[in-house]
Design an enzyme around this catalytic site. Structure first.
Site, short mmCIF file in Angstrom:
data_model
loop_
_atom_site.label_atom_id
_atom_site.label_comp_id
_atom_site.label_asym_id
_atom_site.label_seq_id
_atom_site.Cartn_x
_atom_site.Cartn_y
_atom_site.Cartn_z
N GLU A 165 0.88 -1.17 0.00
CA GLU A 165 0.00 0.00 0.00
C GLU A 165 0.91 1.21 0.00
O GLU A 165 1.94 1.22 0.67
CB GLU A 165 -0.87 0.03 1.25
CG GLU A 165 -1.77 -1.16 1.39
CD GLU A 165 -2.20 -1.42 2.83
OE1 GLU A 165 -1.65 -0.80 3.75
OE2 GLU A 165 -3.07 -2.27 3.01
N TYR A 223 8.03 1.66 -7.34
CA TYR A 223 7.30 0.40 -7.42
C TYR A 223 6.93 0.07 -8.87
O TYR A 223 7.07 -1.08 -9.30
CB TYR A 223 6.05 0.45 -6.54
CG TYR A 223 6.37 0.68 -5.08
CD1 TYR A 223 7.45 0.05 -4.47
CD2 TYR A 223 5.60 1.55 -4.31
CE1 TYR A 223 7.74 0.28 -3.14
CE2 TYR A 223 5.89 1.76 -2.98
CZ TYR A 223 6.96 1.13 -2.39
OH TYR A 223 7.26 1.34 -1.08
#
Length: 147
Positions: free
Chosen positions: A101, A113
């Site tokens: 998250e 990411y």
């Protein structure tokens, strides 16, 4: 140099978290160092811990719970090296995916990411308290990638 952190690294880890402000409690850090269902990887530079990543083992997946990097070291590839290290741990655990998250406003982390192959696969509205400590909340992007 990246190593798996142990109990005797707790002081260095707590000091790093205090300046990295990743939002991870001291209790969670201490628990992760002792648990066989978690791994804390640390990036050392000249005997100073400059970054860490906390990975939790789930039944089929692994969850990246935090990456913290000293502010003066950000933008120098520390997060990328730590992310590669935790992906290797997830592969060793034979995890199917790595989940995470991230704050919707954390553009640098989202780029990190995405560069490592993570894709957004969900959204949590008003998940985090406001980043500046003010009123309101901030949403989270849910991301994952296969191992």
């Amino acid at each position: 140099m990246i190593t798996e952190l142990r109990d005797n690294d707790v002081s260095a880890l707590e000091a790093l978290e205090a300046c990295a402000l990743s939002g991870v409690s001291t209790a969670l850090l201490r628990e992760a160092l002792e648990a066989d269902t978690a791994c804390v990887m640390g990036n050392w530079q000249e005997n100073q811990l400059i970054g860490y990543a906390l990975l939790a083992r789930l039944p089929y997946d692994a969850e990246l719970q935090a990456i913290g990097v000293r502010p003066e070291q950000r933008g120098q590839g520390v997060g990328d090296r730590l992310l590669k290290a935790v992906l290797a741990v997830a592969a060793r655990w034979q995890s199917e995916r790595v989940l995470l998250e991230v704050r919707e406003s954390n553009a640098a982390a989202i780029r990190l990411y995405q560069g490592a192959g993570f894709q957004q696969d969900g959204f949590r509205r008003n998940y985090y308290p406001a980043a500046d400590g003010g009123a309101g909340q901030e949403s989270a992007l849910l991301m994952s990638r296969s191992v």
